[in-house]
Design a protein around this motif. Structure first.
Motif, PDB file in Angstrom:
ATOM      1  N   ASP A 160       0.829  -1.197   0.000  1.00  0.00           N
ATOM      2  CA  ASP A 160       0.000   0.000   0.000  1.00  0.00           C
ATOM      3  C   ASP A 160       0.867   1.250   0.000  1.00  0.00           C
ATOM      4  O   ASP A 160       0.459   2.298  -0.505  1.00  0.00           O
ATOM      5  CB  ASP A 160      -0.914  -0.005   1.233  1.00  0.00           C
ATOM      6  CG  ASP A 160      -1.966   1.086   1.177  1.00  0.00           C
ATOM      7  OD1 ASP A 160      -2.798   1.047   0.254  1.00  0.00           O
ATOM      8  OD2 ASP A 160      -1.949   1.973   2.051  1.00  0.00           O
ATOM      9  N   ASP A 178       0.626   0.501  14.184  1.00  0.00           N
ATOM     10  CA  ASP A 178       0.117   0.806  12.854  1.00  0.00           C
ATOM     11  C   ASP A 178      -0.839  -0.287  12.391  1.00  0.00           C
ATOM     12  O   ASP A 178      -0.705  -1.455  12.792  1.00  0.00           O
ATOM     13  CB  ASP A 178       1.261   0.914  11.837  1.00  0.00           C
ATOM     14  CG  ASP A 178       2.218   2.054  12.163  1.00  0.00           C
ATOM     15  OD1 ASP A 178       1.732   3.180  12.389  1.00  0.00           O
ATOM     16  OD2 ASP A 178       3.444   1.821  12.189  1.00  0.00           O
ATOM     17  N   TYR A 180      -0.858  -1.745   9.631  1.00  0.00           N
ATOM     18  CA  TYR A 180      -0.197  -2.307   8.457  1.00  0.00           C
ATOM     19  C   TYR A 180       0.691  -3.469   8.868  1.00  0.00           C
ATOM     20  O   TYR A 180       1.267  -3.477   9.966  1.00  0.00           O
ATOM     21  CB  TYR A 180       0.691  -1.264   7.768  1.00  0.00           C
ATOM     22  CG  TYR A 180      -0.057  -0.187   7.017  1.00  0.00           C
ATOM     23  CD1 TYR A 180      -0.595  -0.438   5.761  1.00  0.00           C
ATOM     24  CD2 TYR A 180      -0.201   1.089   7.557  1.00  0.00           C
ATOM     25  CE1 TYR A 180      -1.268   0.555   5.060  1.00  0.00           C
ATOM     26  CE2 TYR A 180      -0.878   2.091   6.866  1.00  0.00           C
ATOM     27  CZ  TYR A 180      -1.411   1.812   5.617  1.00  0.00           C
ATOM     28  OH  TYR A 180      -2.078   2.795   4.936  1.00  0.00           O
ATOM     29  N   ASN A 182       4.204  -4.772   8.240  1.00  0.00           N
ATOM     30  CA  ASN A 182       5.351  -3.932   7.924  1.00  0.00           C
ATOM     31  C   ASN A 182       6.593  -4.780   7.682  1.00  0.00           C
ATOM     32  O   ASN A 182       6.992  -5.576   8.539  1.00  0.00           O
ATOM     33  CB  ASN A 182       5.590  -2.974   9.102  1.00  0.00           C
ATOM     34  CG  ASN A 182       6.603  -1.892   8.805  1.00  0.00           C
ATOM     35  OD1 ASN A 182       7.267  -1.907   7.783  1.00  0.00           O
ATOM     36  ND2 ASN A 182       6.714  -0.935   9.716  1.00  0.00           N
ATOM     37  N   SER A 272       1.081  -6.188  12.070  1.00  0.00           N
ATOM     38  CA  SER A 272       0.149  -5.102  12.358  1.00  0.00           C
ATOM     39  C   SER A 272      -0.260  -5.127  13.825  1.00  0.00           C
ATOM     40  O   SER A 272      -0.312  -6.184  14.454  1.00  0.00           O
ATOM     41  CB  SER A 272      -1.090  -5.224  11.462  1.00  0.00           C
ATOM     42  OG  SER A 272      -1.737  -6.467  11.675  1.00  0.00           O
ATOM     43  N   TRP A 290       4.630  -1.212   3.512  1.00  0.00           N
ATOM     44  CA  TRP A 290       3.390  -1.389   4.262  1.00  0.00           C
ATOM     45  C   TRP A 290       2.380  -2.147   3.408  1.00  0.00           C
ATOM     46  O   TRP A 290       2.023  -1.697   2.318  1.00  0.00           O
ATOM     47  CB  TRP A 290       2.797  -0.041   4.639  1.00  0.00           C
ATOM     48  CG  TRP A 290       3.296   0.515   5.925  1.00  0.00           C
ATOM     49  CD1 TRP A 290       3.922  -0.146   6.937  1.00  0.00           C
ATOM     50  CD2 TRP A 290       3.193   1.877   6.356  1.00  0.00           C
ATOM     51  NE1 TRP A 290       4.208   0.712   7.967  1.00  0.00           N
ATOM     52  CE2 TRP A 290       3.772   1.955   7.637  1.00  0.00           C
ATOM     53  CE3 TRP A 290       2.659   3.025   5.777  1.00  0.00           C
ATOM     54  CZ2 TRP A 290       3.835   3.149   8.354  1.00  0.00           C
ATOM     55  CZ3 TRP A 290       2.721   4.213   6.482  1.00  0.00           C
ATOM     56  CH2 TRP A 290       3.300   4.269   7.768  1.00  0.00           C
ATOM     57  N   TYR A 291       1.915  -3.282   3.929  1.00  0.00           N
ATOM     58  CA  TYR A 291       0.828  -4.031   3.321  1.00  0.00           C
ATOM     59  C   TYR A 291      -0.397  -3.897   4.221  1.00  0.00           C
ATOM     60  O   TYR A 291      -0.288  -4.010   5.446  1.00  0.00           O
ATOM     61  CB  TYR A 291       1.199  -5.509   3.187  1.00  0.00           C
ATOM     62  CG  TYR A 291       2.267  -5.802   2.153  1.00  0.00           C
ATOM     63  CD1 TYR A 291       1.925  -6.207   0.867  1.00  0.00           C
ATOM     64  CD2 TYR A 291       3.621  -5.690   2.465  1.00  0.00           C
ATOM     65  CE1 TYR A 291       2.899  -6.482  -0.085  1.00  0.00           C
ATOM     66  CE2 TYR A 291       4.606  -5.966   1.521  1.00  0.00           C
ATOM     67  CZ  TYR A 291       4.237  -6.362   0.254  1.00  0.00           C
ATOM     68  OH  TYR A 291       5.210  -6.636  -0.690  1.00  0.00           O
ATOM     69  N   ASP A 292      -1.552  -3.658   3.604  1.00  0.00           N
ATOM     70  CA  ASP A 292      -2.779  -3.517   4.394  1.00  0.00           C
ATOM     71  C   ASP A 292      -3.016  -4.753   5.256  1.00  0.00           C
ATOM     72  O   ASP A 292      -2.864  -5.887   4.793  1.00  0.00           O
ATOM     73  CB  ASP A 292      -3.988  -3.313   3.477  1.00  0.00           C
ATOM     74  CG  ASP A 292      -4.183  -1.848   3.112  1.00  0.00           C
ATOM     75  OD1 ASP A 292      -3.775  -0.985   3.905  1.00  0.00           O
ATOM     76  OD2 ASP A 292      -4.738  -1.581   2.034  1.00  0.00           O
TER      77      ASP A 292
END
Length: 336
Positions: A160, A178, A180, A182, A272, A290-292
C-alpha cells in the motif's frame, strides 16, 4: 468488579505471551516460502528478522551521501523538523501531542544537516509516510525492489505504501502501533526497535492530548508550539520504553518488550497492531513496505480489549500493579 477486570486483562497479556513465542524474536536466513511466511508469522502475528535479506540490493553498497547528492541531491522533499528529535510525540510539559514542523528542503541540504556540515536550528528526519519512496525517488528505484515478491504473494497484493527514511541518531520514533503489516529493511547504519505485542495493551498507558505542531522561525532560530484545533484530540502513549517510569506506570513492569537491532541488509517483519519504538545510528537509511492488514476477527477482539481497557481507566481505577495480582493464579485457572 473493575479490579477483577484488570486482573483478567493482566492474565490475558501473560497467557498470550506464553503462547507467543514472545521471549525472543526469531532470526532467519534465506528467502522464505510465501505460504510458510503467512502461516507461521502473519496469521499468528509473530515478528521475525531475516539477516541479510536485502544485502543483495545495490543500495546497500551504493547509497553513500555522495551518491545520493549526485543522484537526487537537487530534489526538494518534505522533511520533519523538531527541537528534540521527537516528531509525532507527547510533550507532557505542555500536555500536547506535538507534530513536527514540515519544510521543503533539497536532499543535499538534508544530508549536510545530518553530517553537521550546516549549523541548522533543529533535528531533521525524512519520515513522510505517504509512500514517499514511490512518489519522490524514482531515480533510486533501480537500487532496491519495489515490492518484496514473496510477501506480495503471501498477502495477495502489492504494498500500500513504500517509504524512505533518512535521519541521524537524534531522531526517535515514539511508541505507537500501525494498521499495516510492515517489512522494514535497513540500507545503511542501524535501527534499534523495542516491540510489544498487542495483548500488552492493558499494560501500556494511553492518554488523550490536544494536537499541536512545532513552528520554526529560521530568522530567530527558535521553535514555538501552536495548537492544531482541526486535528482534535489524539490518543497517544506517554511512556518511554527506553526508560519507563514504573512509579507512575507500575503495570508496565508486567509487559513483554522485545528488543532487536537491524543492520544494513537486514529485514524485520513487524506485524500489524504491534507497538514499536524506534531509534537509530548516525546517518541511518531504511526502506519499509506497508501491506494492508486484514480487518478480521483478531482486529475485532483487539478493539474490544482496547475499549474495555479504556473503560476501566476512565472509571478512575488504579492501574494494575504488583499489589493487585495476588489472585492472578486463581484467575488464570478460571476461579473467581
Amino acid at each position: 468488579m473493575d479490579v477483577k477486570v484488570q486482573k483478567n486483562l493482566l492474565c490475558l497479556s501473560r497467557e498470550a505471551a506464553e503462547f507467543g513465542p514472545f521471549d525472543a524474536i526469531l532470526e532467519l536466513e534465506g528467502e522464505p516460502d510465501a505460504l510458510w511466511f503467512y502461516r507461521e508469522h502473519v496469521s499468528r502475528g509473530v515478528p521475525c528478522i531475516w539477516r541479510g535479506a536485502v544485502a543483495h540490493w545495490p543500495a546497500v553498497s551504493k547509497w553513500s551521501n555522495d551518491y545520493l547528492r549526485e543522484t537526487v541531491g537537487s530534489k526538494e522533499v518534505s522533511v520533519a523538523i523538531t527541537p528534540n528529535g521527537y516528531a509525532d510525540a507527547v510533550r507532557e510539559d505542555l500536555n500536547r501531542f506535538v507534530m513536527p514542523h514540515d519544510q521543503l528542503m533539497p536532499v543535499s541540504q538534508l544530508l549536510d544537516v545530518i553530517e553537521r556540515k550546516e549549523d541548522f536550528p533543529g533535528i531533521c528526519y525524512l519520515q513522510r509516510q505517504n509512500s514517499n519512496f514511490m512518489e519522490d525517488f524514482a531515480e533510486l528505484w533501480k537500487d532496491t525492489d519495489l515490492d518484496i515478491a514473496w510477501a506480495s504473494k503471501a498477502f495477495g497484493a502489492q504494498p500500500d505504501a513504500v517509504n524512505l527514511w533518512i535521519g541521524d541518531e537524534r531522531a526517535v520514533t515514539s511508541m505507537h502501533k500501525d494498521h499495516y503489516e510492515n517489512l522494514y529493511c535497513v540500507v545503511r547504519g542501524e535501527k534499534h526497535f523495542i516491540l510489544l505485542p498487542p495483548t500488552d495493551r492493558p499494560l501500556i498507558p494511553h492518554m488523550k492530548y490536544a494536537s499541536a505542531r512545532y513552528q520554526l522561525d529560521l530568522a530567530s532560530r527558535e521553535f514555538s508550539v501552536v495548537d492544531e484545533k482541526d486535528h482534535g484530540v489524539i490518543p497517544w502513549i506517554p511512556l518511554d520504553p527506553q526508560k519507563p517510569d514504573l512509579n507512575r506506570w507500575p503495570q508496565y513492569r508486567h509487559a513483554h518488550p522485545l528488543r532487536c537491532t537491524l543492520k544494513a541488509g537486514d529485514m524485520l517483519f513487524l506485524p500489524s497492531m504491534w507497538y514499536h519504538h524506534v531509534s537509530q545510528s548516525q546517518g541511518a537509511i531504511a526502506v519499509n513496505y506497508w501491506y494492508d492488514m486484514a480487518f478480521d476477527m483478531r482486529y475485532a477482539y483487539f478493539q474490544c480489549m482496547d475499549a474495555i481497557t479504556d473503560t476501566v481507566a476512565e472509571g478512575n481505577c488504579c492501574a494494575v500493579g504488583d499489589h493487585d495480582i495476588e489472585d492472578e493464579q486463581e484467575l488464570s485457572t478460571g476461579k473467581t
